[in-house]
Design an enzyme around this catalytic site. Structure first.
Site, PDB file in Angstrom:
ATOM      1  N   GLU A 429       0.932  -1.124   0.030  1.00 47.05           N
ATOM      2  CA  GLU A 429       0.039  -0.192  -0.003  1.00 47.05           C
ATOM      3  C   GLU A 429       0.811   1.416  -0.077  1.00 47.05           C
ATOM      4  OE1 GLU A 429      -2.680   2.383   3.106  1.00 47.05           O
ATOM      5  OE2 GLU A 429      -2.245   0.509   3.712  1.00 47.05           O
ATOM      6  N   ASP A 502      -1.054  -1.287   5.663  1.00 50.46           N
ATOM      7  CA  ASP A 502      -0.941  -0.751   7.242  1.00 50.46           C
ATOM      8  C   ASP A 502      -1.847  -1.418   8.041  1.00 50.46           C
ATOM      9  OD1 ASP A 502       0.761   1.327   6.280  1.00 50.46           O
ATOM     10  OD2 ASP A 502      -0.703   2.891   5.982  1.00 50.46           O
ATOM     11  N   ASP A 504      -3.817  -0.399  10.103  1.00 51.62           N
ATOM     12  CA  ASP A 504      -5.220   0.401  10.612  1.00 51.62           C
ATOM     13  C   ASP A 504      -6.286   0.177   9.763  1.00 51.62           C
ATOM     14  OD1 ASP A 504      -4.549   1.677   8.213  1.00 51.62           O
ATOM     15  OD2 ASP A 504      -3.769   3.698   9.276  1.00 51.62           O
ATOM     16  N   ASP A 506      -7.782   1.866   7.496  1.00 44.72           N
ATOM     17  CA  ASP A 506      -7.515   2.129   6.036  1.00 44.72           C
ATOM     18  C   ASP A 506      -6.780   1.022   5.465  1.00 44.72           C
ATOM     19  OD1 ASP A 506      -8.943   4.215   5.687  1.00 44.72           O
ATOM     20  OD2 ASP A 506      -7.138   5.700   5.954  1.00 44.72           O
TER      21      ASP A 506
END
Length: 639
Positions: A429, A502, A504, A506
C-alpha cells in the site's frame, strides 16, 4: 541389508504400522482436511451427517445440536434407531464400541439398512472419537439407555446400562476436540447455524434444532417446501432480483433421486449450490456437470426451435448460465467422493443420469412458459453481447501488458530469482511504504509492487472498467498468469503473493479490496495456497532494554500484561508502513524467520460468496444491516 540414498540403513524395522485410530491422530488432515477452522467444524458435520442418514432412510424425524457453554463441546442427538449395542459376532465387542473405535466399521456398506447415505466409508464417527479429548455416547434402544465414554479414541469405560426405562430410541454423541490436535477448539455459532438450516432445507419435513448455550438461544428449522424455500433464502441473501417470477423445479423419485430448483436473476455471476445425500459439494462434481450440461442443451434447443439465434454474436455456456441461481440436490446409493471431506462427487454415471433428466424437463418447462423463456433468452443474448465487449477489452489490455520482462510495470522492483526458484511478490500500500520495503527486502527472493491510493472495488465494477484500471493492470502484468477463465497458474512469476498494507482500518480496507479482486478474478491463487496477508505491527513497545511489536490493540494489552511490570513502557503507534525504517520493516514484516503471515483460505465457499456480495456489492442495504446489527460490538473505532 539395503542402504538408502544417504547411506543410512533401511530395513523392516524401519516400517511403522499404525494400529487402531493412530493413523487419524498422526495425520488428521487426511481425514478432515486439516486442523484449522474447517477441519474443526468438520467433526460436527460427520456426526450430524450420521443423524441425517437416519432421517433420509425414514428412521428419524428430529435432530438437535447443542453448543455448550464452553463453546468447545458439542452434543448431537437424534430420534433414530440408536446405534446397536449388542456384541459383534467376530470381535465380541459391543457394536457401539466398534463404530467409534474401528475405521471402516459401520452399517452403510451392505445397503440393507441405508438406501442412501452421506458417508459409506465407516470412518466419520471413529475419526471424531480419535480427535476428541473426551467423547460420550448415549444410546436409547428397546426401552433402555446405554452409555460409553472415550478419550482420544480409546474407551475409558465399559458399555453401561443406565437405570430406569426410557421412551423412544435414538443416539446422542457429546464430544470435546483435543487441543493437542487443534490449535483452536472454539466452535463458531454462525457456521453451525448455517449448516443446520441448510440441512432442514435439503430434507423436507426434518426438524432441526440448534441450542446455543453460549448465547442462550434456541432455534428450530423446519421447511415443508424444501429447496424451493432454500432458493428464496439464497436470492434474498444475495440481493439477487429474479427476471421471472416462478422458479423451475424438478423432483424425481426414481434412482437417482434428485431435487432441483433455479431462477435467472439480474446478477452477472452464476451461483450453484450442489449437494449429494445432503452433503454440500463446494467443488462440484459429476452431478453439477450433468446439471450444467443438461440446462445448456435445453436452452440451446429452445433457441434453435424458435429461431431466436442472434446475429453477429456467439452464445457460450457461460452466457446461458450468467445470473443463474440454482440448488441441485441428488441422492444416490453409492456416492464416490473425492476425499473423506466429501467436497466433490466423482461418480461418472451420475453426470449422464442428471443431464438426461434436466435437459427434457427444462426444455418442456420453457416451451410451456413462453413468456418466461423469452425473457430468459433476451437476458442470455444481452450477456453474450456484454461478454464479447469485455473480451475485446481484455484482449486489448493483454496486448499492452504481456508478461514479458521488458513490459513489466515500471514501479515493480523485481527479485533476482523470479521464475528460477522460491520467490514472493509483496503488493504494498502506497509509494512511501513501497520505498521502505524496497530498501529493506531480500533482493534475491522478494519483489515489491507499490500501489497508489485505494484499489478499485471490483465487486461493483464491470470487467471492462476493471481491466482499464492502472493499478490492476500493473498487478496482472507483474503476476504474468492472466485472470478469469484465461488464468494459467503455471505462468505465475512468483511462488507467493503477499498483501502488505498498514495495520489500521484504512489498511484493512485496502486488503479487503485486494482480496475481493483475487477471490473473484484469480481464485486459483487462493485454492493453491499462494495468497497471503502480511501482519505488520501497529505498535512498538519499549520496556527497559526490550522491544516488542504489537499487531493490534488486543496484542498490545497482552504484551503489557505480560511484561509491563518490569519498567514503564514507551508505546509508539505507527501511522503507516511508510514511516518505518527499512531495517524495522525487514525485522517485523519481511524477514521469513521473524514475520507473521496469514494464509488466505476459504472454509465455506458459499458463505464467503455471500459475505463479499453483501459487504462489497452495489446494494448498500446489506452493509447497512451489517453495521446496525453489530453497532454495539464496536468498542474502539479507528478513524
Amino acid at each position: 541389508m539395503s542402504k538408502s540414498a544417504n547411506g543410512n540403513s533401511y530395513a523392516a524395522k524401519d516400517i511403522v504400522a499404525l494400529e487402531g485410530l493412530e493413523p487419524v491422530r498422526k495425520r488428521p488432515g487426511m481425514y478432515i482436511g486439516g486442523v484449522g477452522s474447517a477441519g474443526l467444524h468438520h467433526l460436527i458435520w460427520e456426526i450430524v451427517d450420521n443423524s441425517v442418514d437416519e432421517a433420509m432412510n425414514g428412521h428419524a424425524s428430529e435432530i438437535t445440536v447443542t453448543l455448550h457453554k464452553d463453546a468447545s463441546t458439542i452434543s448431537v442427538s437424534d430420534n433414530g434407531r440408536g446405534i446397536p449395542i449388542d456384541k459383534h459376532p467376530q470381535t465380541k465387542k459391543p457394536a457401539l464400541e466398534m463404530v467409534l473405535t474401528v475405521l471402516h466399521a459401520g452399517g452403510k456398506f451392505e445397503g440393507n439398512n441405508y438406501k442412501t447415505a452421506g458417508g459409506l466409508h465407516g470412518v466419520g464417527a471413529s475419526v471424531v472419537n480419535a480427535l476428541s479429548k473426551e467423547l460420550t455416547a448415549v444410546v436409547r434402544r428397546d426401552g433402555s439407555q446405554f452409555r460409553m465414554t472415550f478419550s482420544k479414541g480409546v474407551p475409558t469405560s465399559k458399555l453401561q446400562k443406565l437405570r430406569g426405562t426410557v421412551r423412544g430410541s435414538g443416539t446422542m454423541i457429546t464430544f470435546t476436540p483435543d487441543p493437542t490436535i487443534f490449535p483452536k477448539t472454539t466452535f463458531d455459532s454462525d457456521t453451525i447455524r448455517h449448516r443446520l438450516e441448510t440441512a432442514s432445507f435439503l430434507h423436507r419435513g426434518l426438524k432441526v434444532t440448534f441450542v446455543d448455550e453460549t448465547q442462550g438461544t434456541k432455534q428450530t428449522y423446519l421447511h415443508e417446501e424444501g429447496i424451493v424455500d432454500y432458493l428464496r433464502k439464497v436470492l434474498k441473501d444475495r440481493n439477487a432480483k429474479p427476471i421471472h417470477e416462478a422458479p423451475f423445479t424438478l423432483n424425481q423419485d426414481a434412482d437417482p433421486r434428485m431435487e432441483i430448483t433455479l431462477q435467472w436473476t439480474e446478477s452477472t455471476d452464476e451461483h450453484i449450490r450442489s449437494y449429494v445425500n445432503g452433503i454440500p459439494t463446494g467443488s462440484g462434481g459429476t452431478h453439477e456437470n450433468g446439471f450444467r450440461g443438461g440446462l445448456t442443451k435445453a436452452v440451446r434447443n429452445y433457441i434453435d426451435t424458435h429461431n431466436l439465434t442472434p446475429r453477429g454474436v456467439k452464445i457460450s455456456p457461460e452466457d446461458i448460465r450468467e445470473g443463474l441461481v440454482a440448488i441441485v440436490s441428488v441422492f444416490i446409493s453409492e456416492p464416490q467422493f473425492q476425499g473423506q471431506t466429501k467436497d466433490r462427487l466423482n461418480n461418472p454415471e451420475v453426470q449422464a443420469a442428471v443431464e438426461g433428466v434436466v435437459r427434457p424437463s427444462a426444455e418442456q418447462w420453457m416451451n410451456n412458459n413462453r413468456s418466461i423463456a423469452d425473457s430468459i433468452v433476451a437476458r442470455i443474448i444481452a450477456a453474450a453481447r456484454a461478454r464479447a465487449a469485455s473480451r475485446a477489452a481484455s484482449e486489448a489490455v493483454s496486448r499492452k501488458t504481456a508478461g514479458k520482462r521488458s513490459l513489466l510495470p515500471g514501479k515493480l522492483s523485481d527479485c533476482i530469482s523470479t521464475g528460477k526458484g522460491y520467490s514472493e511478490l509483496f503488493i504494498v500500500e502506497g509509494d512511501s511504504a513501497g520505498g521502505s520495503a524496497k530498501q529493506g527486502r531480500d533482493r534475491n527472493t522478494q519483489a515489491i509492487l507499490p500501489l497508489r491510493g485505494k484499489v478499485l472495488n471490483t465487486e461493483s465494477a464491470t470487467l471492462k472498467k476493471i481491466l482499464e484500471n492502472k493499478e490492476i493492470q500493473d498487478m496482472i502484468a507483474a503476476l504474468g498468469c492472466g485472470i478469469g477463465a484465461n488464468m494459467n497458474v503455471a505462468s505465475l512469476r512468483y511462488d507467493r503473493v503477499i498483501l502488505l498494507a498498514d495495520a489500521d482500518s484504512d489498511g484493512h480496507h485496502i486488503t479487503t479490496l485486494l482480496l475481493t479482486f483475487f477471490y473473484r478474478h484469480m481464485p486459483q491463487l487462493i485454492a493453491d495456497g499462494r495468497l497471503f496477508i502480511a501482519v505488520p505491527p501497529l505498535y512498538r513497545i519499549d520496556i527497559g532494554k526490550e522491544t516488542y511489536w504489537a499487531a493490534d490493540e488486543a496484542h498490545r494489552e497482552e504484551i503489557l500484561a505480560q511484561h509491563g511490570g518490569r519498567a514503564k513502557p514507551e508505546i509508539t503507534r505507527f501511522k503507516g508502513l511508510g514511516e518505518m525504517m527499512p531495517n524495522v520493516l525487514w525485522e517485523t514484516t519481511l524477514n521469513p524467520a521473524t514475520r507473521k503471515l496469514e494464509k488466505v483460505e476459504i472454509d465455506d465457499h458459499l458463505e464467503t460468496d455471500r459475505v463479499i456480495s453483501d459487504l462489497m456489492g452495489r446494494d448498500a442495504s446489506a452493509r447497512f444491516r451489517f453495521i446496525m446489527d453489530r453497532a454495539e460490538d464496536a468498542v474502539e473505532i479507528d478513524v
